[in-house]
Design a protein around this motif. Structure first.
Motif, mmCIF file in Angstrom:
data_model
loop_
_atom_site.group_PDB
_atom_site.id
_atom_site.type_symbol
_atom_site.label_atom_id
_atom_site.label_comp_id
_atom_site.label_asym_id
_atom_site.label_seq_id
_atom_site.Cartn_x
_atom_site.Cartn_y
_atom_site.Cartn_z
ATOM 1 N N GLY A 256 10.444 -1.048 9.187
ATOM 2 C CA GLY A 256 9.776 -2.063 9.303
ATOM 3 C C GLY A 256 8.360 -2.436 8.709
ATOM 4 O O GLY A 256 7.642 -3.335 9.094
ATOM 5 N N LEU A 257 8.233 -1.713 7.625
ATOM 6 C CA LEU A 257 7.034 -1.761 6.839
ATOM 7 C C LEU A 257 7.126 -2.815 5.714
ATOM 8 O O LEU A 257 8.394 -3.026 5.281
ATOM 9 C CB LEU A 257 6.601 -0.543 6.353
ATOM 10 N N THR A 258 5.863 -3.204 5.183
ATOM 11 C CA THR A 258 6.049 -4.081 3.858
ATOM 12 C C THR A 258 5.306 -3.612 2.930
ATOM 13 O O THR A 258 4.243 -3.187 3.050
ATOM 14 C CB THR A 258 5.398 -5.421 4.481
ATOM 15 N N LYS A 259 5.921 -3.422 1.698
ATOM 16 C CA LYS A 259 5.027 -2.475 0.650
ATOM 17 C C LYS A 259 4.165 -3.488 0.010
ATOM 18 O O LYS A 259 4.794 -4.468 -0.258
ATOM 19 C CB LYS A 259 6.168 -2.023 -0.358
ATOM 20 N N THR A 260 2.900 -2.991 0.057
ATOM 21 C CA THR A 260 1.842 -4.023 -0.466
ATOM 22 C C THR A 260 0.964 -3.554 -1.453
ATOM 23 O O THR A 260 0.099 -4.286 -1.973
ATOM 24 C CB THR A 260 0.847 -4.408 0.669
ATOM 25 N N GLY A 261 1.447 -2.326 -2.095
ATOM 26 C CA GLY A 261 0.708 -1.757 -3.352
ATOM 27 C C GLY A 261 1.139 -0.732 -3.853
ATOM 28 O O GLY A 261 2.112 0.128 -3.135
ATOM 29 N N GLN A 262 1.115 -0.325 -5.052
ATOM 30 C CA GLN A 262 1.648 0.836 -5.775
ATOM 31 C C GLN A 262 0.758 1.143 -6.948
ATOM 32 O O GLN A 262 0.309 0.492 -7.746
ATOM 33 C CB GLN A 262 2.845 0.529 -6.500
ATOM 34 N N LEU A 263 0.541 2.485 -6.959
ATOM 35 C CA LEU A 263 -0.330 3.111 -8.136
ATOM 36 C C LEU A 263 0.434 4.332 -8.957
ATOM 37 O O LEU A 263 1.285 4.794 -8.175
ATOM 38 C CB LEU A 263 -1.734 3.747 -7.503
ATOM 39 N N SER A 264 0.312 4.343 -10.043
ATOM 40 C CA SER A 264 1.008 5.384 -10.659
ATOM 41 C C SER A 264 0.061 6.389 -11.727
ATOM 42 O O SER A 264 -0.663 5.436 -12.290
ATOM 43 C CB SER A 264 2.066 4.991 -11.625
ATOM 44 N N GLN A 265 0.204 7.537 -11.663
ATOM 45 C CA GLN A 265 -0.612 8.237 -12.875
ATOM 46 C C GLN A 265 0.274 9.351 -13.281
ATOM 47 O O GLN A 265 0.986 10.360 -12.347
ATOM 48 C CB GLN A 265 -1.531 8.945 -12.174
ATOM 49 N N LYS A 267 3.402 9.905 -14.294
ATOM 50 C CA LYS A 267 4.659 9.822 -13.239
ATOM 51 C C LYS A 267 4.719 10.062 -11.723
ATOM 52 O O LYS A 267 5.586 10.218 -11.130
ATOM 53 C CB LYS A 267 5.698 10.766 -13.897
ATOM 54 N N TRP A 268 3.382 10.331 -11.199
ATOM 55 C CA TRP A 268 3.092 10.583 -9.940
ATOM 56 C C TRP A 268 2.968 9.155 -9.293
ATOM 57 O O TRP A 268 2.490 8.102 -10.129
ATOM 58 C CB TRP A 268 1.932 11.469 -9.559
ATOM 59 N N VAL A 269 3.207 8.777 -8.003
ATOM 60 C CA VAL A 269 3.193 7.567 -7.316
ATOM 61 C C VAL A 269 2.611 7.514 -6.011
ATOM 62 O O VAL A 269 2.739 8.652 -5.358
ATOM 63 C CB VAL A 269 4.483 6.797 -7.362
ATOM 64 N N SER A 270 1.683 6.606 -5.805
ATOM 65 C CA SER A 270 1.279 6.373 -4.307
ATOM 66 C C SER A 270 1.690 4.743 -4.073
ATOM 67 O O SER A 270 1.483 3.959 -4.871
ATOM 68 C CB SER A 270 -0.081 6.641 -4.356
ATOM 69 N N LEU A 271 2.112 4.683 -2.767
ATOM 70 C CA LEU A 271 2.627 3.584 -2.076
ATOM 71 C C LEU A 271 1.531 2.968 -1.052
ATOM 72 O O LEU A 271 1.154 4.045 -0.259
ATOM 73 C CB LEU A 271 3.963 3.549 -1.875
ATOM 74 N N LYS A 272 1.353 1.752 -0.786
ATOM 75 C CA LYS A 272 0.740 1.243 0.209
ATOM 76 C C LYS A 272 1.717 0.283 1.183
ATOM 77 O O LYS A 272 2.262 -0.343 0.353
ATOM 78 C CB LYS A 272 -0.306 0.591 -0.160
ATOM 79 N N PHE A 273 1.820 0.752 2.513
ATOM 80 C CA PHE A 273 2.618 -0.166 3.104
ATOM 81 C C PHE A 273 1.883 -0.826 4.249
ATOM 82 O O PHE A 273 0.877 -0.174 4.775
ATOM 83 C CB PHE A 273 3.753 0.645 3.963
ATOM 84 N N ASP A 274 2.088 -2.159 4.819
ATOM 85 C CA ASP A 274 1.703 -2.627 5.865
ATOM 86 C C ASP A 274 2.534 -2.796 7.100
ATOM 87 O O ASP A 274 3.665 -3.209 6.674
ATOM 88 C CB ASP A 274 0.873 -3.902 5.560
ATOM 89 N N LYS A 275 2.132 -2.754 8.331
ATOM 90 C CA LYS A 275 3.108 -3.002 9.351
ATOM 91 C C LYS A 275 2.503 -4.172 10.119
ATOM 92 O O LYS A 275 1.376 -4.454 10.572
ATOM 93 C CB LYS A 275 2.767 -1.923 10.579
ATOM 94 N N ARG A 276 3.193 -5.122 9.879
ATOM 95 C CA ARG A 276 2.941 -6.692 9.950
ATOM 96 C C ARG A 276 3.132 -6.972 11.680
ATOM 97 O O ARG A 276 4.352 -6.391 12.188
ATOM 98 C CB ARG A 276 3.668 -7.750 9.166
#
Length: 280
Positions: A256-265, A267-276
């Motif tokens: 039920g989340l919406t992905k709203t951001g992504q960072l990469s360094q 080959k590692w990744v961090s994701l941001k999700f929002d619960k609307r």
């Protein structure tokens, strides 16, 4: 008393795992290197057979080589301080040890004495989580830090004005370290306990959830995180590679989340999700 240094050459994917394993053998501190990892332990406590057993445990998964050195305590302290340099994130956050002088040019001055714990900000996943946090308003919010390690993410949330921060880890030494670091940074609103996500009060709801863990734990527990999130809340995750990002995103969206951001360094990744509110 002298220290024993073990210099491990291994894949970055196994750095955190070996830190955790070696800490169980009594290693006191770690420094991540370009080749892998260096660990330090008092010479009488060093057991090469036990170390070899740990390495053998992962031999069929990855190549690990190591070298052993003896260091006088004075030299070990110098080695530690030379290798543990402050890190900076987006010119706003400076993460340092207590033996570094503060720098008033940064908005957030975070003091981390890591001891056995990892999460000093030097690893790409931690740095990306901190960068994501800069773009999330934590003022007056409730925050959950999953697998807190040194407590660095919880400390930044507290410095950003979070009203309450709950942090936990499965390792006893990580809990002790997180509490010490919270005190070092005058973050009294941080509560730390030993356990897993399943020990969090299921009736509680959080505005922000921080989870810098690994792929498998995230895939299993993201639905649990979502149940603990308020409407219009945010989930930040990291601890996985680029090839795993689609699976993590799919799990978040399915919950039920919406992905709203992504960072990469590297080959590692961090994701941001929002619960609307309108989505759930």
């Amino acid at each position: 008393m002298n220290y024993t240094e073990i210099q491990l050459t291994l894949s970055a994917e196994y750095t955190d795992i070996l830190m955790a394993e070696l800490s169980e053998l009594g290693f006191e501190s770690f420094v991540e290197t370009d080749e892998g990892l260096s660990g330090y332990i008092l010479e009488p406590d060093f057991d090469e057979t036990a170390v070899q057993s740990v390495i053998d445990k992962y031999a069929d998964q990855t190549a690990i080589a190591y070298q052993i050195n003896s260091l006088e305590k004075k030299n070990w302290n110098e080695e530690w301080e030379r290798n543990y340099q402050p890190i900076e994130v987006q010119d706003q956050i400076r993460v340092r040890a207590s033996f570094h002088e503060p720098d008033a040019g940064f908005r957030y001055d975070i003091v981390i004495n890591p001891k056995m714990s990892f999460g000093t900000g030097h690893h790409e996943t931690t740095a990306m989580m901190l960068e994501h946090q800069l773009n999330v308003n934590a003022a007056g919010k409730t925050v959950l830090d999953v697998g807190s390690g040194t407590g660095i993410l919880a400390i930044l949330a507290a410095m950003q004005g979070a009203e309450r921060v709950v942090a936990f880890d499965i390792e006893e030494w990580a809990i002790e370290n997180a509490r010490e670091n919270a005190e070092l940074n005058d973050c009294s609103q941080i509560e730390v306990f030993q356990g897993t996500i399943h020990e969090v009060n299921p009736a509680e709801r959080f505005d922000i959830v921080l989870a810098n863990i690994n792929r498998n734990v995230l895939l299993e527990d993201i639905p649990v995180y979502v149940q603990l999130m308020k409407p219009d809340s945010t989930l930040l995750v990291s601890g996985f590679y680029e090839q795993d990002a689609p699976d993590i995103e799919e799990k978040g969206v399915a919950a039920g989340l919406t992905k709203t951001g992504q960072l990469s360094q590297n080959k590692w990744v961090s994701l941001k999700f929002d619960k609307r509110t309108h989505g759930l």
